[in-house]
Scaffold this active site. Structure first.
Site, PDB file in Angstrom:
ATOM      1  N   LYS A   1       0.843  -1.201   0.000  1.00  0.00           N
ATOM      2  CA  LYS A   1       0.000   0.000   0.000  1.00  0.00           C
ATOM      3  C   LYS A   1       0.881   1.255   0.000  1.00  0.00           C
ATOM      4  O   LYS A   1       0.618   2.208  -0.733  1.00  0.00           O
ATOM      5  CB  LYS A   1      -0.947  -0.017   1.214  1.00  0.00           C
ATOM      6  CG  LYS A   1      -2.059  -1.033   1.062  1.00  0.00           C
ATOM      7  CD  LYS A   1      -2.869  -1.261   2.321  1.00  0.00           C
ATOM      8  CE  LYS A   1      -3.842  -2.420   2.080  1.00  0.00           C
ATOM      9  NZ  LYS A   1      -4.636  -2.794   3.266  1.00  0.00           N
TER      10      LYS A   1
ATOM     11  N   GLN B   1      -4.696  -1.404   9.413  1.00  0.00           N
ATOM     12  CA  GLN B   1      -4.605  -2.735   8.811  1.00  0.00           C
ATOM     13  C   GLN B   1      -5.234  -3.776   9.728  1.00  0.00           C
ATOM     14  O   GLN B   1      -4.974  -3.826  10.922  1.00  0.00           O
ATOM     15  CB  GLN B   1      -3.114  -3.068   8.535  1.00  0.00           C
ATOM     16  CG  GLN B   1      -2.883  -4.363   7.783  1.00  0.00           C
ATOM     17  CD  GLN B   1      -3.446  -4.357   6.354  1.00  0.00           C
ATOM     18  OE1 GLN B   1      -3.596  -3.309   5.733  1.00  0.00           O
ATOM     19  NE2 GLN B   1      -3.772  -5.524   5.846  1.00  0.00           N
TER      20      GLN B   1
ATOM     21  N   ASP C   1     -11.053   2.751   3.510  1.00  0.00           N
ATOM     22  CA  ASP C   1     -11.313   1.315   3.353  1.00  0.00           C
ATOM     23  C   ASP C   1     -12.778   1.065   2.994  1.00  0.00           C
ATOM     24  O   ASP C   1     -13.121  -0.008   2.491  1.00  0.00           O
ATOM     25  CB  ASP C   1     -11.040   0.581   4.676  1.00  0.00           C
ATOM     26  CG  ASP C   1      -9.678  -0.111   4.691  1.00  0.00           C
ATOM     27  OD1 ASP C   1      -9.272  -0.624   3.633  1.00  0.00           O
ATOM     28  OD2 ASP C   1      -9.040  -0.130   5.763  1.00  0.00           O
TER      29      ASP C   1
HETATM   30  N1  GUN Z   1      -6.605  -6.733   5.854  1.00  0.00           N
HETATM   31  C1  GUN Z   1      -6.785  -7.478   4.727  1.00  0.00           C
HETATM   32  N2  GUN Z   1      -7.354  -6.721   3.753  1.00  0.00           N
HETATM   33  C2  GUN Z   1      -7.535  -5.481   4.279  1.00  0.00           C
HETATM   34  C3  GUN Z   1      -8.062  -4.266   3.744  1.00  0.00           C
HETATM   35  O1  GUN Z   1      -8.514  -4.161   2.586  1.00  0.00           O
HETATM   36  N3  GUN Z   1      -8.060  -3.201   4.600  1.00  0.00           N
HETATM   37  C4  GUN Z   1      -7.612  -3.275   5.887  1.00  0.00           C
HETATM   38  N4  GUN Z   1      -7.663  -2.192   6.642  1.00  0.00           N
HETATM   39  N5  GUN Z   1      -7.114  -4.405   6.389  1.00  0.00           N
HETATM   40  C5  GUN Z   1      -7.071  -5.489   5.597  1.00  0.00           C
END
Ligand code: GUN
Length: 279
Positions: free
Chosen positions: A52, A96, A119
């Site tokens: 990311k 996350q 998100d």
């Molecule tokens: N953990 C796995 N996929 C995601 C996601 O798309 N966003 C977040 N915040 N955590 C994750």
């Protein structure tokens, strides 16, 4: 001929578009900044977070990195979220998941103000998806819609079957397909005669979390299959919820794993960050 839906190429195209948009915004004096919070050092989460931040750097989005200890308390995490909520220079906040078990994930998701919920997990974002108002869409389902649209696959009027009903993928996936005028069924672990249901699908989206579960017996000839799963098989190779080798000659188009839905989730997160800063 079976078509491979190339998520890597489509996500690269979206990132190029965003890069241009961010350059134009910067020329207008508008920056874009995402705060990325990781609690603990789960290896899979570390890889996601790294990817990311890499995507942010490529597009020209500033990323602020918060790497917190596994023992961080819920109160400490809430305090940080609150500080970032109030920081005018931060446009998006990403915590996350999963979080360590002593932290209530729901409380953290709800603490992020909807304006910075890149998100698309906050109840307000989900509510806006339900009633078709403009808000942040959940990244993985939004990525699937982009994969279909940019591959020229019509959704209107199609039988769309989603397997899986998670809050972050299955349910919002159903909502977005409905918004695109699909006829939507959401199947799940209690669904009777799953094969009969999935065999109705013109577009089958699989997000059930079971490696290689969906074989050719579950698929109608010529269906479009989107595989949201990500696992390691017995030979430690990445695989999805769909048995790719078994179904590939029966479908008209399919996403590979890796290189299908995965890269799209990050591309849509970047989209949401740019949108948050544009508002
Ligand atoms: N953990 C796995 N996929 C995601 C996601 O798309 N966003 C977040 N915040 N955590 C994750």
């Amino acid at each position: 001929m079976t078509r491979l839906i190339d998520g890597k190429a489509i996500s690269a195209q979206i990132k190029e578009e965003l890069k241009e948009q961010v350059e134009a915004m910067k020329a207008d004096g508008q920056s874009v900044c995402l705060a990325v919070i990781q609690v603990g050092d789960d290896p899979a989460s570390s890889i996601y977070v790294r990817n990311k931040k890499k995507a942010c750097a490529y597009i020209g989005i500033q990323s602020l990195s918060y790497e917190l200890k596994e023992t961080t308390t819920q109160e400490e995490l809430l305090e940080l979220v609150e500080k970032l909520n109030q920081d005018e220079n931060v446009h998006g906040i990403l915590v996350q998941l999963p979080l360590p078990s002593h932290i209530d994930e729901d409380a953290i998701v709800k603490a992020i103000i909807p304006e910075k919920d890149v998100d698309g997990f906050h109840p307000e974002s989900i509510g806006k998806m339900v009633i078709g108002e403009d808000g942040f869409e959940s990244c993985t389902p939004a990525g699937v819609i982009q994969l279909l649209k940019r591959s020229g696959i019509e959704i209107t009027g199609k039988e769309c079957v989603v397997v899986g009903r998670s809050n972050n993928v299955g349910k919002p996936m159903g909502l977005l397909l409905l918004r695109e005028n699909g006829t939507v069924t959401i199947a799940h672990s209690k669904t009777k005669n799953l094969k009969e249901v999935t065999k109705r699908a013109d577009i089958l989206i699989v997000a059930m979390g079971k490696p290689k579960y969906i074989t050719s017996e579950y698929i109608k000839d010529g269906a479009v299959v989107i595989d949201v799963g990500m696992h390691r098989d017995s030979e430690n190779k990445l695989c999805g919820d769909v048995d790719f080798e078994d179904v590939k000659d029966k479908v008209s188009a399919i996403t590979p794993v890796p290189g299908g839905v995965g890269p799209m989730t990050i591309a849509m997160l970047m989209c949401n960050c740019v949108k948050a800063a544009s508002k």
